[in-house]
Scaffold this motif. Structure first.
Motif, short mmCIF file in Angstrom:
data_model
loop_
_atom_site.label_atom_id
_atom_site.label_comp_id
_atom_site.label_asym_id
_atom_site.label_seq_id
_atom_site.Cartn_x
_atom_site.Cartn_y
_atom_site.Cartn_z
N GLU A 1 25.28 29.37 38.48
CA GLU A 1 25.04 30.35 37.41
C GLU A 1 25.11 31.77 37.94
O GLU A 1 25.53 32.69 37.24
CB GLU A 1 23.69 30.09 36.72
N ARG A 2 24.72 31.97 39.20
CA ARG A 2 24.81 33.30 39.82
C ARG A 2 26.28 33.70 40.01
O ARG A 2 26.63 34.86 39.90
CB ARG A 2 24.10 33.32 41.17
N ALA A 3 27.12 32.73 40.33
CA ALA A 3 28.54 33.01 40.51
C ALA A 3 29.13 33.55 39.20
O ALA A 3 29.92 34.50 39.21
CB ALA A 3 29.28 31.77 40.96
N HIS A 4 28.71 32.97 38.08
CA HIS A 4 29.19 33.46 36.78
C HIS A 4 28.71 34.89 36.52
O HIS A 4 29.44 35.72 35.99
CB HIS A 4 28.73 32.52 35.65
N ASP B 1 31.09 38.17 35.91
CA ASP B 1 30.90 39.07 34.77
C ASP B 1 30.72 40.51 35.24
O ASP B 1 31.26 41.44 34.64
CB ASP B 1 29.68 38.64 33.94
N LYS B 2 29.95 40.69 36.32
CA LYS B 2 29.72 42.04 36.85
C LYS B 2 31.02 42.64 37.38
O LYS B 2 31.27 43.83 37.22
CB LYS B 2 28.66 42.01 37.94
N MET B 3 31.87 41.81 38.00
CA MET B 3 33.17 42.30 38.49
C MET B 3 34.02 42.82 37.34
O MET B 3 34.68 43.84 37.48
CB MET B 3 33.92 41.19 39.23
N VAL C 1 35.28 45.36 41.45
CA VAL C 1 35.09 44.50 42.61
C VAL C 1 34.22 45.16 43.68
O VAL C 1 33.27 44.55 44.18
CB VAL C 1 36.46 44.08 43.20
N LEU C 2 34.52 46.40 44.05
CA LEU C 2 33.78 47.05 45.14
C LEU C 2 32.29 47.24 44.81
O LEU C 2 31.43 46.97 45.65
CB LEU C 2 34.43 48.39 45.50
N ALA C 3 32.01 47.69 43.59
CA ALA C 3 30.62 47.88 43.20
C ALA C 3 29.88 46.54 43.19
O ALA C 3 28.72 46.45 43.61
CB ALA C 3 30.54 48.52 41.82
#
Length: 136
Positions: free
Chosen positions: A19-22, A26-28, A33-35
């Motif tokens: 679930e963290r990978a998802h 979403d954040k990417m 990507v860098l942030a």
């Protein structure tokens, strides 16, 4: 569990917490990507509190705590910090031969008994307890 997670590589961490990978994906999409990589690295580098049962040595005892001496090894329930002030009712002496791995067993025994008490089993009932096991 937390120690094993901390030692795991990125791929194993993803397997353990898909679930963290998802959330990362979403954040990417929203932050780039860098942030996202910076945020993930920052999160993974933060220390994780392992619980509220600690062991340490007495540095100084209050005048009304004559049973405590500097250097005594004590187990206590309380906050996580380099130095803490703990009331005498939250401390117990830890004998020197007791290993660090065994020092938490009194707390776990209390938690198990509390769970059993709250379940309220009656004679003749059957139930299963799943979780921490200890030979203590």
């Amino acid at each position: 569990m937390l120690l094993e997670f901390g030692r795991a590589g990125w791929i194993e961490k993803i397997r353990q917490q898909p679930e963290r990978a998802h959330q990362v994906l979403d954040k990417m999409r929203t932050d780039g990507v860098l942030a996202t990589l910076g945020a993930v690295r920052s999160k993974l580098n933060q220390p994780i509190a392992l619980g509220y049962c600690n062991v340490g040595r007495v540095v100084e005892a209050g005048t009304d705590a004559s049973e405590f001496k500097a250097g005594d090894r004590r187990r206590f329930d309380g906050s996580h910090a380099e130095f803490v002030a703990v009331g005498r009712n939250l401390c117990a002496r830890v004998p020197e031969p007791v290993s660090d791995e065994r020092r938490y067993s009194p707390r776990w025994r209390r938690l198990r008994w509390q769970g059993l008490r709250l379940a309220g089993p009656e004679i003749g009932e059957r139930f299963c307890v799943i979780g921490l096991a200890s030979s203590a």
